[in-house]
Motif scaffolding. Structure first.
Motif, PDB file in Angstrom:
ATOM      1  N   PRO A  84      12.056  14.989  12.502  1.00  0.00           N
ATOM      2  CA  PRO A  84      11.900  13.534  12.687  1.00  0.00           C
ATOM      3  C   PRO A  84      11.879  12.742  11.385  1.00  0.00           C
ATOM      4  CG  PRO A  84       9.860  14.689  13.235  1.00  0.00           C
ATOM      5  CD  PRO A  84      10.929  15.728  13.077  1.00  0.00           C
ATOM      6  N   VAL A  85      11.187  13.263  10.378  1.00  0.00           N
ATOM      7  CA  VAL A  85      11.108  12.530   9.104  1.00  0.00           C
ATOM      8  C   VAL A  85      12.469  12.530   8.402  1.00  0.00           C
ATOM      9  CG1 VAL A  85      10.009  12.390   6.846  1.00  0.00           C
ATOM     10  CG2 VAL A  85       8.660  13.089   8.829  1.00  0.00           C
ATOM     11  N   GLU A  86      13.161  13.680   8.492  1.00  0.00           N
ATOM     12  CA  GLU A  86      14.493  13.750   7.877  1.00  0.00           C
ATOM     13  C   GLU A  86      15.475  12.842   8.616  1.00  0.00           C
ATOM     14  OE1 GLU A  86      15.812  14.846   4.997  1.00  0.00           O
ATOM     15  OE2 GLU A  86      13.646  14.978   4.677  1.00  0.00           O
ATOM     16  N   THR A  87      15.322  12.775   9.926  1.00  0.00           N
ATOM     17  CA  THR A  87      16.152  11.866  10.722  1.00  0.00           C
ATOM     18  C   THR A  87      15.967  10.434  10.250  1.00  0.00           C
ATOM     19  OG1 THR A  87      15.901  13.301  12.652  1.00  0.00           O
ATOM     20  CG2 THR A  87      16.675  11.064  13.045  1.00  0.00           C
ATOM     21  N   LEU A  88      14.695  10.081  10.084  1.00  0.00           N
ATOM     22  CA  LEU A  88      14.387   8.717   9.652  1.00  0.00           C
ATOM     23  C   LEU A  88      14.933   8.455   8.261  1.00  0.00           C
ATOM     24  CD1 LEU A  88      12.975   6.180  10.614  1.00  0.00           C
ATOM     25  CD2 LEU A  88      10.845   7.032   9.641  1.00  0.00           C
ATOM     26  N   ASP A 135       0.840  -1.209   0.000  1.00  0.00           N
ATOM     27  CA  ASP A 135       0.000   0.000   0.000  1.00  0.00           C
ATOM     28  C   ASP A 135       0.868   1.250   0.000  1.00  0.00           C
ATOM     29  OD1 ASP A 135      -2.352  -1.309  -0.065  1.00  0.00           O
ATOM     30  OD2 ASP A 135      -2.948  -0.889   2.011  1.00  0.00           O
ATOM     31  N   ALA A 136       1.804   1.275   0.948  1.00  0.00           N
ATOM     32  CA  ALA A 136       2.628   2.468   1.118  1.00  0.00           C
ATOM     33  C   ALA A 136       3.413   2.779  -0.143  1.00  0.00           C
ATOM     34  CB  ALA A 136       3.579   2.273   2.295  1.00  0.00           C
ATOM     35  N   ILE A 137       4.010   1.780  -0.715  1.00  0.00           N
ATOM     36  CA  ILE A 137       4.884   2.040  -1.861  1.00  0.00           C
ATOM     37  C   ILE A 137       4.079   2.401  -3.104  1.00  0.00           C
ATOM     38  CG2 ILE A 137       5.140  -0.304  -2.771  1.00  0.00           C
ATOM     39  CD1 ILE A 137       8.179   0.361  -2.872  1.00  0.00           C
ATOM     40  N   LEU A 138       2.923   1.779  -3.276  1.00  0.00           N
ATOM     41  CA  LEU A 138       2.082   2.143  -4.420  1.00  0.00           C
ATOM     42  C   LEU A 138       1.548   3.559  -4.247  1.00  0.00           C
ATOM     43  CD1 LEU A 138       0.083  -1.126  -5.260  1.00  0.00           C
ATOM     44  CD2 LEU A 138       2.021  -0.123  -6.471  1.00  0.00           C
ATOM     45  N   ARG A 139       1.188   3.905  -3.024  1.00  0.00           N
ATOM     46  CA  ARG A 139       0.734   5.270  -2.762  1.00  0.00           C
ATOM     47  C   ARG A 139       1.882   6.245  -3.046  1.00  0.00           C
ATOM     48  NH1 ARG A 139      -0.451   4.953   2.344  1.00  0.00           N
ATOM     49  NH2 ARG A 139      -2.521   4.107   1.981  1.00  0.00           N
ATOM     50  N   ALA A 178       9.699   7.215  -1.881  1.00  0.00           N
ATOM     51  CA  ALA A 178       8.364   6.669  -2.117  1.00  0.00           C
ATOM     52  C   ALA A 178       7.752   6.144  -0.834  1.00  0.00           C
ATOM     53  CB  ALA A 178       8.436   5.560  -3.163  1.00  0.00           C
ATOM     54  N   ILE A 179       8.522   5.390  -0.089  1.00  0.00           N
ATOM     55  CA  ILE A 179       7.955   4.735   1.096  1.00  0.00           C
ATOM     56  C   ILE A 179       7.682   5.739   2.209  1.00  0.00           C
ATOM     57  CG2 ILE A 179      10.077   4.060   2.300  1.00  0.00           C
ATOM     58  CD1 ILE A 179       8.657   1.307   2.597  1.00  0.00           C
ATOM     59  N   LEU A 180       8.538   6.735   2.340  1.00  0.00           N
ATOM     60  CA  LEU A 180       8.293   7.760   3.360  1.00  0.00           C
ATOM     61  C   LEU A 180       7.072   8.593   2.971  1.00  0.00           C
ATOM     62  CD1 LEU A 180      11.846   9.030   4.410  1.00  0.00           C
ATOM     63  CD2 LEU A 180      10.298   7.532   5.661  1.00  0.00           C
ATOM     64  N   ARG A 181       6.946   8.870   1.676  1.00  0.00           N
ATOM     65  CA  ARG A 181       5.765   9.598   1.218  1.00  0.00           C
ATOM     66  C   ARG A 181       4.520   8.760   1.467  1.00  0.00           C
ATOM     67  NH1 ARG A 181       6.874  10.005  -3.841  1.00  0.00           N
ATOM     68  NH2 ARG A 181       8.162  11.857  -3.630  1.00  0.00           N
ATOM     69  N   GLY A 182       4.673   7.462   1.253  1.00  0.00           N
ATOM     70  CA  GLY A 182       3.530   6.567   1.443  1.00  0.00           C
ATOM     71  C   GLY A 182       3.032   6.538   2.875  1.00  0.00           C
ATOM     72  N   TYR A 183       3.943   6.702   3.828  1.00  0.00           N
ATOM     73  CA  TYR A 183       3.534   6.627   5.229  1.00  0.00           C
ATOM     74  C   TYR A 183       3.213   7.997   5.821  1.00  0.00           C
ATOM     75  CZ  TYR A 183       4.399   1.663   5.761  1.00  0.00           C
ATOM     76  OH  TYR A 183       4.325   0.302   5.661  1.00  0.00           O
ATOM     77  N   GLN A 184       3.558   9.055   5.070  1.00  0.00           N
ATOM     78  CA  GLN A 184       3.266  10.386   5.586  1.00  0.00           C
ATOM     79  C   GLN A 184       1.794  10.737   5.399  1.00  0.00           C
ATOM     80  OE1 GLN A 184       7.063  12.229   3.925  1.00  0.00           O
ATOM     81  NE2 GLN A 184       6.377  13.885   5.235  1.00  0.00           N
ATOM     82  N   LYS A 185       1.362  11.728   6.160  1.00  0.00           N
ATOM     83  CA  LYS A 185      -0.048  12.135   6.079  1.00  0.00           C
ATOM     84  C   LYS A 185      -0.359  12.819   4.750  1.00  0.00           C
ATOM     85  CE  LYS A 185      -1.831  12.459  10.734  1.00  0.00           C
ATOM     86  NZ  LYS A 185      -2.048  13.331  11.908  1.00  0.00           N
ATOM     87  N   VAL A 199      10.505   6.101  14.304  1.00  0.00           N
ATOM     88  CA  VAL A 199       9.170   6.008  13.705  1.00  0.00           C
ATOM     89  C   VAL A 199       8.137   6.609  14.656  1.00  0.00           C
ATOM     90  CG1 VAL A 199       7.347   4.415  12.989  1.00  0.00           C
ATOM     91  CG2 VAL A 199       9.704   4.012  12.262  1.00  0.00           C
ATOM     92  N   GLN A 200       8.257   6.263  15.924  1.00  0.00           N
ATOM     93  CA  GLN A 200       7.335   6.801  16.929  1.00  0.00           C
ATOM     94  C   GLN A 200       7.397   8.319  16.964  1.00  0.00           C
ATOM     95  OE1 GLN A 200       8.922   4.460  20.179  1.00  0.00           O
ATOM     96  NE2 GLN A 200       7.022   3.271  20.355  1.00  0.00           N
ATOM     97  N   ALA A 201       8.604   8.862  16.842  1.00  0.00           N
ATOM     98  CA  ALA A 201       8.775  10.320  16.842  1.00  0.00           C
ATOM     99  C   ALA A 201       8.015  10.949  15.679  1.00  0.00           C
ATOM    100  CB  ALA A 201      10.260  10.660  16.766  1.00  0.00           C
ATOM    101  N   CYS A 202       8.041  10.274  14.531  1.00  0.00           N
ATOM    102  CA  CYS A 202       7.327  10.774  13.350  1.00  0.00           C
ATOM    103  C   CYS A 202       5.816  10.766  13.587  1.00  0.00           C
ATOM    104  CB  CYS A 202       7.656   9.928  12.122  1.00  0.00           C
ATOM    105  SG  CYS A 202       9.332  10.178  11.513  1.00  0.00           S
ATOM    106  N   ILE A 203       5.343   9.720  14.201  1.00  0.00           N
ATOM    107  CA  ILE A 203       3.908   9.616  14.483  1.00  0.00           C
ATOM    108  C   ILE A 203       3.499  10.666  15.514  1.00  0.00           C
ATOM    109  CG2 ILE A 203       2.081   8.132  15.420  1.00  0.00           C
ATOM    110  CD1 ILE A 203       3.670   5.721  14.399  1.00  0.00           C
ATOM    111  N   LYS A 204       4.302  10.770  16.570  1.00  0.00           N
ATOM    112  CA  LYS A 204       4.015  11.715  17.655  1.00  0.00           C
ATOM    113  C   LYS A 204       3.998  13.156  17.146  1.00  0.00           C
ATOM    114  CE  LYS A 204       4.935  11.537  22.608  1.00  0.00           C
ATOM    115  NZ  LYS A 204       5.903  11.087  23.634  1.00  0.00           N
ATOM    116  N   ALA A 205       4.861  13.438  16.188  1.00  0.00           N
ATOM    117  CA  ALA A 205       4.926  14.794  15.622  1.00  0.00           C
ATOM    118  C   ALA A 205       3.801  15.029  14.617  1.00  0.00           C
ATOM    119  CB  ALA A 205       6.281  15.019  14.968  1.00  0.00           C
TER     120      ALA A 205
END
Lengths: 203, 203
Positions: B86-90, A195-199, B196-203, B143-149
């Motif tokens: 946080p996202v840049e750290t990750l 999901d994440a990568i396709l998104r 791609a994957i970071l974009r996929g997991y971002q809001k 990852v938790q830091a990214c979610i928390k932020a």
DNA sequence: ATATGTAATTAACACTGTTAATATAACTAT
DNA sequence: ATAGTTATATTAACAGTGTTAATTACATAT
């Protein structure tokens, strides 16, 4: 049918027999449980006989890989023929590759462990008629379809295709080699990851 | 210092010496070039002596893994300390792991090939004091830091962390075992994939 | 000096992939 | 049918592998 052809046919049949026995050993005893001597014992011939039909162990492993990938290639084309939406097709193909790897761990290990040299350089790989090549190009075509349909951001197709290959490969190998790490939740993680990568690649 | 302590110290020193020699062989001759007998020859002892300091080959490989991961663990903490976002750290941590794997192929192979049994089940892994555990939890914290932020969609942290681990693992192993396939463009693909994957997991 | 426990070694086991030399079987030509 | 040729299978061996049991060398303690 001439005598030469008869001989060739018999040789081909024996080759098949050896291949089938080899695959059975892989399925039954796993990758680590396979050896040329064990295979020889199974087919009731001396170990050296195998070398009349396969150059060496790698050559034998390669043949098994090809069989394995040929099966998957069929499934891939089936998915493509029944699924209309390009992104959904890719998603299904993607998940299917992962499932295929997880359901056939020992065969997957063969593919992975078989020396990369058998596929040669990238150019040789592209020009080869290996099943690995066919699978790769089918995936690439699926990616191209997504781009053409305006669903994906315009990027190098090879980069995206390879990214997908990398992801499935990572998931399969990590599950196979660190089984407890995903706590048997491979499928959940797989779906999330796909999901994440396709998104990430969609517009 | 008592005699017992002295012996223990000497034993620890010898263990280190063996470990260093083993690592040298890996760096010099690669994973396939390593053997217990070769190591024995290098340290000028009989092969069996090694077994007084390591239970078996796997135990030795595990020790090398730990050293390797300890180095990476330091780098990971360094990245965290200097990067504010946080996202840049990750992202940096992520790319660093990939780079680390690609720059130390033989050590990476050791980690990968070493039997998963040495880490035990997931519960044992979590409770262990292995460096693999430390690295995993550091990633999880990121990852938790990214979610928390509020930068990531709210999902199971483990699933995301494992997804990242899988992706880097896939990239590294595929590059190591199918080097020609990415045509030396690992870094381009890596960046694209991480994006791609970071974009996929971002809001 | 003798006993004790640790450390190192030798020899061996049971494997591995692979090859050279040799024997056997099958087919071809006389 | 017999001799020659070729394809196939086998035996024996090489050079490795990880690992273990039995044995020797050695440093320490009594």
């Amino acid at each position: 049918m001439g005598v030469l052809e008869k001989r060739a046919k018999r040789k081909e049949e024996f080759r098949r027999e050896i291949l089938d026995s080899a695959r059975e050993i892989f399925i039954h005893d796993g990758y680590d449980g396979f050896s040329m001597r064990k295979l020889a014992e199974k087919i009731d011939y001396s170990p050296t006989t195998i070398y009349n039909y396969f150059k060496n162990k790698d050559d034998l492993l390669f043949a098994i890989c090809e069989e394995f990938l040929a099966n998957f290639f069929d499934e891939l084309n089936h998915i493509r023929s029944v699924s209309p939406d390009p992104v959904e097709t890719l998603r299904k193909a993607f998940l299917s590759l992962i499932e295929f790897g997880l359901k056939n761990p020992n065969q997957y290990k063969v593919i992975f462990f078989t020396k990369s040299s058998v596929y040669g350089t990238h150019e040789e790989f592209v020009q080869s008629e290996s099943m690995a090549r066919n699978v790769y190009f089918t995936f690439k075509e699926m990616v191209q379809a997504c781009i053409k349909a305006g669903r994906f951001r315009e990027m190098d197709e090879d980069v995206i295709t390879q990214a997908l290959a990398i992801t499935s490969h990572g998931l399969v190998t990590l599950t196979l080699y660190r089984p407890d790490h995903l706590k048997g939740k491979s499928d959940v993680t797989a779906r999330s990851l796909v999901d994440a990568i396709l998104r990430g690649y969609q517009k």
